[in-house]
Design a protein around this motif. Sequence first.
Motif, PDB file in Angstrom:
ATOM      1  N   ARG A 197     -49.382 -57.516  10.551  1.00 29.13           N
ATOM      2  CA  ARG A 197     -49.087 -56.115  10.287  1.00 29.13           C
ATOM      3  C   ARG A 197     -50.126 -55.554   9.329  1.00 29.13           C
ATOM      4  N   GLU A 198     -50.712 -54.441   9.695  1.00 30.68           N
ATOM      5  CA  GLU A 198     -51.733 -53.824   8.852  1.00 30.68           C
ATOM      6  C   GLU A 198     -51.111 -53.401   7.527  1.00 30.68           C
ATOM      7  N   SER A 199     -51.737 -53.811   6.434  1.00 27.60           N
ATOM      8  CA  SER A 199     -51.244 -53.395   5.131  1.00 27.60           C
ATOM      9  C   SER A 199     -51.420 -51.890   4.978  1.00 27.60           C
ATOM     10  N   PRO A 200     -50.385 -51.186   4.566  1.00 28.32           N
ATOM     11  CA  PRO A 200     -50.505 -49.731   4.420  1.00 28.32           C
ATOM     12  C   PRO A 200     -51.445 -49.319   3.297  1.00 28.32           C
ATOM     13  N   ILE A 201     -51.813 -50.246   2.422  1.00 25.19           N
ATOM     14  CA  ILE A 201     -52.667 -49.879   1.288  1.00 25.19           C
ATOM     15  C   ILE A 201     -53.955 -50.688   1.231  1.00 25.19           C
ATOM     16  N   HIS A 202     -54.084 -51.751   2.047  1.00 28.12           N
ATOM     17  CA  HIS A 202     -55.278 -52.590   2.022  1.00 28.12           C
ATOM     18  C   HIS A 202     -55.734 -52.865   3.454  1.00 28.12           C
ATOM     19  N   ALA A 203     -56.619 -52.076   3.952  1.00 28.40           N
ATOM     20  CA  ALA A 203     -57.102 -52.249   5.322  1.00 28.40           C
ATOM     21  C   ALA A 203     -57.812 -53.589   5.475  1.00 28.40           C
ATOM     22  N   GLY A 204     -57.486 -54.297   6.537  1.00 28.59           N
ATOM     23  CA  GLY A 204     -58.173 -55.537   6.857  1.00 28.59           C
ATOM     24  C   GLY A 204     -57.659 -56.767   6.142  1.00 28.59           C
ATOM     25  N   TRP A 205     -56.634 -56.628   5.339  1.00 26.25           N
ATOM     26  CA  TRP A 205     -56.095 -57.784   4.617  1.00 26.25           C
ATOM     27  C   TRP A 205     -55.120 -58.559   5.490  1.00 26.25           C
ATOM     28  N   ARG A 206     -55.040 -59.852   5.245  1.00 29.18           N
ATOM     29  CA  ARG A 206     -54.059 -60.712   5.896  1.00 29.18           C
ATOM     30  C   ARG A 206     -53.137 -61.295   4.826  1.00 29.18           C
ATOM     31  N   MET A 207     -51.887 -61.454   5.192  1.00 24.90           N
ATOM     32  CA  MET A 207     -50.942 -62.097   4.289  1.00 24.90           C
ATOM     33  C   MET A 207     -50.475 -63.407   4.916  1.00 24.90           C
ATOM     34  N   LEU A 208     -50.606 -64.491   4.162  1.00 20.65           N
ATOM     35  CA  LEU A 208     -50.105 -65.787   4.584  1.00 20.65           C
ATOM     36  C   LEU A 208     -48.738 -65.973   3.943  1.00 20.65           C
ATOM     37  N   SER A 209     -47.709 -66.018   4.755  1.00 22.44           N
ATOM     38  CA  SER A 209     -46.360 -66.084   4.221  1.00 22.44           C
ATOM     39  C   SER A 209     -45.467 -66.855   5.165  1.00 22.44           C
ATOM     40  N   ILE A 210     -44.594 -67.684   4.598  1.00 21.82           N
ATOM     41  CA  ILE A 210     -43.617 -68.397   5.421  1.00 21.82           C
ATOM     42  C   ILE A 210     -42.633 -67.417   6.028  1.00 21.82           C
ATOM     43  N   VAL A 211     -42.265 -66.383   5.286  1.00 24.81           N
ATOM     44  CA  VAL A 211     -41.237 -65.455   5.753  1.00 24.81           C
ATOM     45  C   VAL A 211     -41.884 -64.212   6.357  1.00 24.81           C
ATOM     46  N   ASP A 212     -41.299 -63.732   7.451  1.00 22.36           N
ATOM     47  CA  ASP A 212     -41.701 -62.447   7.983  1.00 22.36           C
ATOM     48  C   ASP A 212     -40.893 -61.357   7.263  1.00 22.36           C
ATOM     49  N   GLU A 213     -41.086 -60.125   7.690  1.00 23.73           N
ATOM     50  CA  GLU A 213     -40.422 -59.041   6.963  1.00 23.73           C
ATOM     51  C   GLU A 213     -38.908 -59.113   7.081  1.00 23.73           C
ATOM     52  N   ALA A 214     -38.408 -59.577   8.213  1.00 22.89           N
ATOM     53  CA  ALA A 214     -36.952 -59.658   8.376  1.00 22.89           C
ATOM     54  C   ALA A 214     -36.360 -60.708   7.430  1.00 22.89           C
ATOM     55  N   LYS A 215     -36.991 -61.877   7.376  1.00 18.23           N
ATOM     56  CA  LYS A 215     -36.508 -62.916   6.457  1.00 18.23           C
ATOM     57  C   LYS A 215     -36.680 -62.471   5.004  1.00 18.23           C
ATOM     58  N   LEU A 216     -37.801 -61.820   4.723  1.00 16.32           N
ATOM     59  CA  LEU A 216     -38.051 -61.332   3.367  1.00 16.32           C
ATOM     60  C   LEU A 216     -36.923 -60.409   2.918  1.00 16.32           C
ATOM     61  N   ARG A 217     -36.538 -59.488   3.777  1.00 14.97           N
ATOM     62  CA  ARG A 217     -35.496 -58.531   3.388  1.00 14.97           C
ATOM     63  C   ARG A 217     -34.169 -59.232   3.158  1.00 14.97           C
ATOM     64  N   ARG A 218     -33.834 -60.197   3.993  1.00 16.59           N
ATOM     65  CA  ARG A 218     -32.548 -60.881   3.834  1.00 16.59           C
ATOM     66  C   ARG A 218     -32.525 -61.721   2.553  1.00 16.59           C
ATOM     67  N   LEU A 219     -33.619 -62.404   2.278  1.00 16.80           N
ATOM     68  CA  LEU A 219     -33.667 -63.237   1.082  1.00 16.80           C
ATOM     69  C   LEU A 219     -33.676 -62.395  -0.190  1.00 16.80           C
ATOM     70  N   VAL A 220     -34.441 -61.309  -0.180  1.00 16.65           N
ATOM     71  CA  VAL A 220     -34.505 -60.461  -1.364  1.00 16.65           C
ATOM     72  C   VAL A 220     -33.161 -59.765  -1.597  1.00 16.65           C
ATOM     73  N   THR A 221     -32.474 -59.423  -0.534  1.00 19.80           N
ATOM     74  CA  THR A 221     -31.155 -58.816  -0.684  1.00 19.80           C
ATOM     75  C   THR A 221     -30.196 -59.774  -1.377  1.00 19.80           C
ATOM     76  N   ALA A 222     -30.225 -61.053  -0.976  1.00 26.14           N
ATOM     77  CA  ALA A 222     -29.391 -62.053  -1.654  1.00 26.14           C
ATOM     78  C   ALA A 222     -29.822 -62.228  -3.108  1.00 26.14           C
ATOM     79  N   MET A 223     -31.130 -62.253  -3.329  1.00 21.44           N
ATOM     80  CA  MET A 223     -31.677 -62.438  -4.672  1.00 21.44           C
ATOM     81  C   MET A 223     -31.201 -61.338  -5.610  1.00 21.44           C
ATOM     82  N   LEU A 224     -31.145 -60.110  -5.129  1.00 19.61           N
ATOM     83  CA  LEU A 224     -30.836 -58.962  -5.970  1.00 19.61           C
ATOM     84  C   LEU A 224     -29.371 -58.555  -5.908  1.00 19.61           C
TER      85      LEU A 224
END
Length: 863
Positions: free
Chosen positions: A665-692
């Motif tokens: 997914r293109e970063s909305p603020i950093h063109a051409g950047w890549r993010m290496l992450s175990i979680v995709d956005e769906a997992k990120l949202r679910r985990l952060v929701t539990a965290m908070l």
Amino acid sequence: MSAERDRLNEVPKGRSPWRDWGPYVSERAWGTVREDYSADGDAWAFFPHDQARSRAYRWNEDGLAGVCDDRQLLCLTLALWNGRDPFLKERMFGLAGPEGNHGEDVKECWWYLDSTPTHSWMRWRYMYPQAEFPYERLRDENRRRGRDQPEFELLDTEIFDDGRYWEITTDYAKASPQDLLMRITVRNAGPDTATLDVLPTLAFRNTWSWAADEPKPLIHVDGGDLVAEHAELGSRRLSGSGSPDALFCDNETNAARLFGPDAPVTTPFPKDGINDHVVSGAATVNPAQRGTKAAFHYRLTVAPGESATVELRLTDTDGGLGKDFAAVMAAREHEADVFYAELTPSGTSADEALILRQALAGMLWSKQFFHFDVRRWLQGDPAYPPPPAERLAGRNHEWVHLNNRDVISMPDKWEYPWYASWDLAFHCVALAHVDPEFAKSQLILLSREWYVHPNGQLPAYEWNFGDVNPPVQAWAALRVYEIAGDDDFDFLERVLHKLLLNFNWWVNRKDAEGDNLFEGGFLGLDNIGPFDRSRLPVEGVLEQSDGTAWMAMYCQDLLEMALLLCRHDAVYEDLATKFFEHFSLIGSALNTQGLWNEEDGFYYDVLRTDGESMPLRARSVVGLLPLAAVTTIGPDTMAALPDFAQRVQWFVDNLTPGQEVVQHRESPIHAGWRMLSIVDEAKLRRLVTAMLDPDEFLSDHGLRGLSRRHLADPLVLEIGGVTETLDYEPAESRTGLFGGNSNWRGPVWFPLNYLLIETLRVYHRFLGDSFQVQSPAGSGDEMNLGEAADDLADRLIGIFRRRQDGTRAVFGEYRLPQQDPAWRDLILFHEYFHGDTGAGLGASHQTGWTGLVANLIISRGRA
């Protein structure tokens, strides 16, 4: 630049002589593994507190407000007597592990109030009761209490409540690297005139009793000064104000007291000779005024509310207090003020500046000379009978290569007077703000050949060097590199080469099935599971979400190091590719082999037995840690490293694991950047929701180690005919796992909070403000992940910050520190904090990783 920074820079990347002397004396040497020569490994019973005043230590010394040289040949400490105690106060008292209802626990009140990194200026404070110290009451009451009750502390005895105590402040200042000034100020806080015996004590660490060829040093009187002569250290002279008596004995064991009248006597004036003379008038000090331990004896009578002062100077020159004593003291204190003013961001409140300074002071005071030669310890010393044969197959027998003799940052110099590898990594991230060279040297030291096992494993801690701690050294090295800001590629290169061996140990030893899912056992989180994760209740393999996440993060950190080093040596491009691909494989395994539970939206450990898999559905920080395996790679890096870029693109295009963990997914603020992450956005949202979620991990004081959901819904497992239960415990542990002296089942711990705050900032830098979450969950209030990180940081700082009513959460319900002006700005940085109230728990001087509060204050102010 401040004078203190100038001192640090005198020997760039070297051993500054200003560090030669420092607070390297432990708060406790009794009850340690090093001093245990028993057959059964019961260190607490082999060398209890009652023997400490009478028995010479083999490996290191302890004492009050102690300083020494960096080889601990000569120690300067403080002894006190209130005229009522059965023995001198020469060291901090606490309960041995089996005595406390929650394991070992110190029962004294003292603080590390100030220190510069070179220890050119230091301040220490201690509150000493004027009534007899309640040794037996503390033992008896804690022995009576069960694990479901809190620890019984010195403040609970109400011994301070009528103000009948001594406030003792010890200041140190250096006129030069070998010229140390000491000022002891005693204030009578009580309503009546009272008398206190003050005994600044000079002693050689006993090195001569263990080897016949070791020359014995000597302390003697010359012109009213104590003169210490040592073959290696040379001559040192201690001068004192006034006209104190000089008392002498030998730092050798009182064998008759400990082992009976038939035990061989090496000296008529043993280690406890000064104690016996002062307390009972015994003829146990050497009338010839010679020995290896000596003290100036001051007897101070002080009116209520008044103070008295003792001044001393330890130097390698002619001695005397000198006309410059007051000027040096004032100058070094002012220089410390300037040093911390430079470090403190503008706009920081006075209260938070105080928190920052005391946190870092505690970090600096927590250095300790640590000496341990495991081979010699196992085999015994030539001058003594050999230890029991059982030891050769007992604790640490597989670590015979380990030979430590260094100044090291300790988690807590009383409760944990030994280094721990993952604690030390977090220490270095805080220490980097005040002394980046020391922080770097500590990370390198732990992976040197006399520390790391030949198989690549890093030593965990002295109770079991073979235990497994999380592999956070690479993460810490990158943070230290960033904080130092000096492009020290030599440091990164040294760390990377040493950690490659450790990384391979993890891959070869902790991936039992070869499926890129990792074990590791307790991994520093003690009782966070329903059972001891290092000793499974059934035959099988526990594949761990945190162990696997730590390894994914390890890959990313080594990848980042390799990419940085590619700037000056292209050979590291191959390593970068290797760690990119390995991260992708581990990240894919974490998501596809049963550790992610789609129904719950959470990661769990999985117990695999006889072809069956059982997810351990514990909502703990174990399941949040996969969030931390995230990093970003920018277009400039890819453009500068075409081979690496080509290989990454091929891997992403052709192999499924690469597609899963590299976010396109293109970063909305950093063109051409890549993010290496175990979680995709769906997992990120679910985990952060539990965290908070306040009903799960989010408390008013940071993130809990275990979800509060388990208060009403404990995890109950039937395994191998045994019922294992995990429930929410926000304070001390109610289990006996790992001695019952720490608890991950609900309290707030700083290291993982700090790591997850950093993690949220990485996601925010890539995803930008458009990625919003509710915080607290369910509140309807939206914020981006950077704001969520700021909010978490503020909650953690708030543990120590004075609230509107003048109280601090860290003090809990104790009236004296909450209300008394003499106590309320004296802050302790505990091991962990109550999950609901924020009160300090566990080791009371575990400034180590809790000192990261300083980083939170600094980074918030400079954001």
